[in-house]
Design a protein around this motif. Structure first.
Motif, PDB file in Angstrom:
ATOM      1  N   GLU A  51      47.303  70.581  47.810  1.00  0.00           N
ATOM      2  CA  GLU A  51      46.028  71.470  47.585  1.00  0.00           C
ATOM      3  C   GLU A  51      44.982  71.362  48.396  1.00  0.00           C
ATOM      4  OE1 GLU A  51      46.750  72.259  42.707  1.00  0.00           O
ATOM      5  OE2 GLU A  51      45.707  70.516  43.441  1.00  0.00           O
ATOM      6  N   SER A  52      44.675  69.973  48.784  1.00  0.00           N
ATOM      7  CA  SER A  52      43.304  69.725  49.371  1.00  0.00           C
ATOM      8  C   SER A  52      43.547  69.995  50.797  1.00  0.00           C
ATOM      9  CB  SER A  52      43.186  68.413  49.482  1.00  0.00           C
ATOM     10  OG  SER A  52      44.044  67.388  49.991  1.00  0.00           O
ATOM     11  N   MET A  53      44.819  70.226  51.309  1.00  0.00           N
ATOM     12  CA  MET A  53      45.245  70.607  52.693  1.00  0.00           C
ATOM     13  C   MET A  53      44.979  72.134  52.954  1.00  0.00           C
ATOM     14  SD  MET A  53      45.473  68.058  54.931  1.00  0.00           S
ATOM     15  CE  MET A  53      45.038  66.464  53.816  1.00  0.00           C
ATOM     16  N   LEU A  54      44.783  72.691  51.884  1.00  0.00           N
ATOM     17  CA  LEU A  54      44.634  74.317  51.956  1.00  0.00           C
ATOM     18  C   LEU A  54      43.284  74.548  52.802  1.00  0.00           C
ATOM     19  CD1 LEU A  54      45.496  75.631  48.369  1.00  0.00           C
ATOM     20  CD2 LEU A  54      46.820  75.855  50.628  1.00  0.00           C
ATOM     21  N   VAL A  55      42.392  73.441  52.919  1.00  0.00           N
ATOM     22  CA  VAL A  55      41.313  73.609  53.636  1.00  0.00           C
ATOM     23  C   VAL A  55      41.724  73.952  55.008  1.00  0.00           C
ATOM     24  CG1 VAL A  55      39.537  72.334  54.696  1.00  0.00           C
ATOM     25  CG2 VAL A  55      39.758  72.081  52.209  1.00  0.00           C
ATOM     26  N   GLN A  56      42.566  73.043  55.436  1.00  0.00           N
ATOM     27  CA  GLN A  56      43.114  73.427  57.041  1.00  0.00           C
ATOM     28  C   GLN A  56      43.877  74.621  57.102  1.00  0.00           C
ATOM     29  OE1 GLN A  56      41.362  71.574  58.815  1.00  0.00           O
ATOM     30  NE2 GLN A  56      41.734  69.482  58.924  1.00  0.00           N
TER      31      GLN A  56
END
Length: 474
Positions: A51-56
């Motif tokens: 979920e945090s890699m949805l930033v990239q």
């Protein structure tokens, strides 16, 4: 390349290059802020790695959609940059980027992860326009054989921005203490300030006289357009893999160093090592600009590279909150970098292959070692990432002529790798203890293996072209 405004061999492009270089600096700074946002938003919203890699994903996904739209428009209706000019294209990209920064204010105010992702998407669209226009513009500001050298120089200042971002950005968001309280409001003011600075850069570019390059083109709705060039097709996948690998490694460095079996560091300390990763890219790009230049002797190049490396190393040392002993490992990578450039012999394709091979080795070391050895291996990747984007880019668009901007849009579209590769790695990292963060680096290993293949392919292709030319001459 046939142009309505012809390039003069004696034309001085110093002022335009300095102006565009300033833009590259800000662009790099804001892009690297994503590496700070990931652990920040992960804790704020209690996200998984995926979920945090949805930033990239949202940021670099915008590169793909924006570039796809640009390619389709240029293919069916004519190249937009050729119609409005590079200067207006660059300014429009800056304005959209500034809007993306402003959108962080409501995202932080309402503390909504979806709004943060939306702001990042708009910011990514703005940077897409800049990638298409500014990179191609720099490649045109001089002769084709020195394009890699020029682009490495501007990318070096882009890397200077990425080096400062973890320190300054980390202080603004994380604070100076490991015991800080994480709140959504921490991003409001920094990104509004970034928007203001971007608009000032746009104003500067508006008031600086920039040379115009516009290709004489006809709209083609049949055939493959720029895709008929094999070096471009392979270069598109090369950019995908390189950007994916670089972004994935940078995105996971803080989480990697937090692991007890690696170093057990806090975010406040890890951000300094993240700066070393990006600082390595800066040093490597400055050295690449010198090494790939054809205007000086090898002896002069070597001396200038040593002096430049020493000065930039001291600059990084003055920025990061690390002791000389903690940074001394970097001197080993500097020496290895010199050797790699010597093996590359100022040839962009050969140098690319050598650097990719080293990164594959370093990643394998990070995957199968622990403690300082694993940490040094992952941080050393930055200095060997240095020349990859500019070399892949210039090798990809070499000889495209009137298709240069269209080919550039396809290469920028491939920055989609920065959206997909970190997400894939994030999914693997979430599988701890089966794989976990450390062994998730197998994903960038595969990426750099392809970059190695592309470097070897281009090196052999150039040798074939030289051989055919020499044979024809006889």
């Amino acid at each position: 390349m046939n142009t309505t405004t012809q390039k003069n061999q004696g034309t001085n492009y110093t002022v335009p290059l300095i102006t565009i270089t300033l833009l590259f600096f800000m662009w790099g700074f804001i892009t690297c802020m994503n590496d700070i946002l990931i652990p920040y938003l992960k804790k704020l919203f209690q996200l998984t790695f995926f979920e945090s890699m949805l930033v990239q994903f949202c940021f670099f996904g915008a590169y793909f959609l924006g570039s796809l739209a640009y390619f389709l428009v240029s293919y069916f209706y004519g190249d937009p940059v050729n119609k409005i000019g590079y200067k207006k294209g660059i300014i429009s990209g800056i304005i959209v980027s500034a809007l993306g920064c402003v959108l962080f204010y409501p995202a932080a105010t309402f503390s909504a992860y979806g709004l943060f992702l939306g702001a990042l998407f708009v910011l990514g669209l703005g940077f897409t326009i800049l990638q298409i226009t500014a990179n191609a513009y720099v490649s045109l500001l001089g002769t084709e054989d020195s394009a890699s050298s020029r682009l490495n120089m501007t990318q070096a200042f882009n890397a200077f921005g990425t080096t400062i971002a973890p320190i300054l950005g980390g202080f603004l968001i994380f604070g100076s203490s490991a015991d800080h309280e994480i709140t959504a409001e921490a991003t409001r003011i920094p990104y509004v300030v970034f928007a203001g600075i971007l608009l000032l850069v746009a104003l500067l570019i508006y008031n600086v006289k920039l040379p115009s390059f516009q290709a004489e083109e006809e709209v083609e709705t049949k055939g493959l357009g720029a895709l008929k060039f094999p070096q471009l097709k392979l270069g598109v996948l090369g950019i995908f893999c390189y950007v994916g690998g670089e972004v994935a490694v940078g995105s996971f460095i803080i989480s990697f160093l937090e692991k007890d079996y690696i170093m057990g560091l806090s975010e406040a300390v890890s951000k300094n090592y993240l700066a070393m990763y990006w600082g390595g890219a800066m040093i490597g790009r400055f050295l690449g600009a010198i090494s790939l230049s054809h205007s000086m002797s090898q002896a002069k190049k070597s001396l200038l590279m040593i002096v430049t490396a020493a000065l930039v190393f001291l600059l990084i040392y003055s920025i990061v909150d690390l002791t000389f002993a903690q940074m001394s490992f970097f001197l080993v990578f500097l020496a290895l970098n010199f050797v790699a450039f010597m093996i590359g012999k100022s040839a962009p394709a050969r140098t690319l292959a050598v650097f990719a091979a080293i990164n594959v080795t370093l990643l394998l070391s990070a995957m199968f070692n622990q403690g300082e050895m694993a940490m040094y291996s992952i941080l050393g990747i930055g200095i060997f990432n240095s020349i990859m984007f500019s070399n892949i880019y210039t090798l990809g668009i070499s000889g495209l002529g009137k298709y240069t901007s269209q080919g550039s849009s396809l290469l920028v579209m491939a920055i989609l790798g920065g959206a997909l590769v970190p997400v894939i790695q994030g999914a693997i990292a979430d599988s701890d203890p089966v794989y976990g963060v450390q062994h998730s680096f197998v994903v960038p290993v595969l990426c750099y293996c392809y970059v190695l293949f592309f470097g070897i392919y281009c090196s052999r292709k150039l040798k074939d072209v030289e051989h055919a030319t020499n044979t024809a001459g006889h």
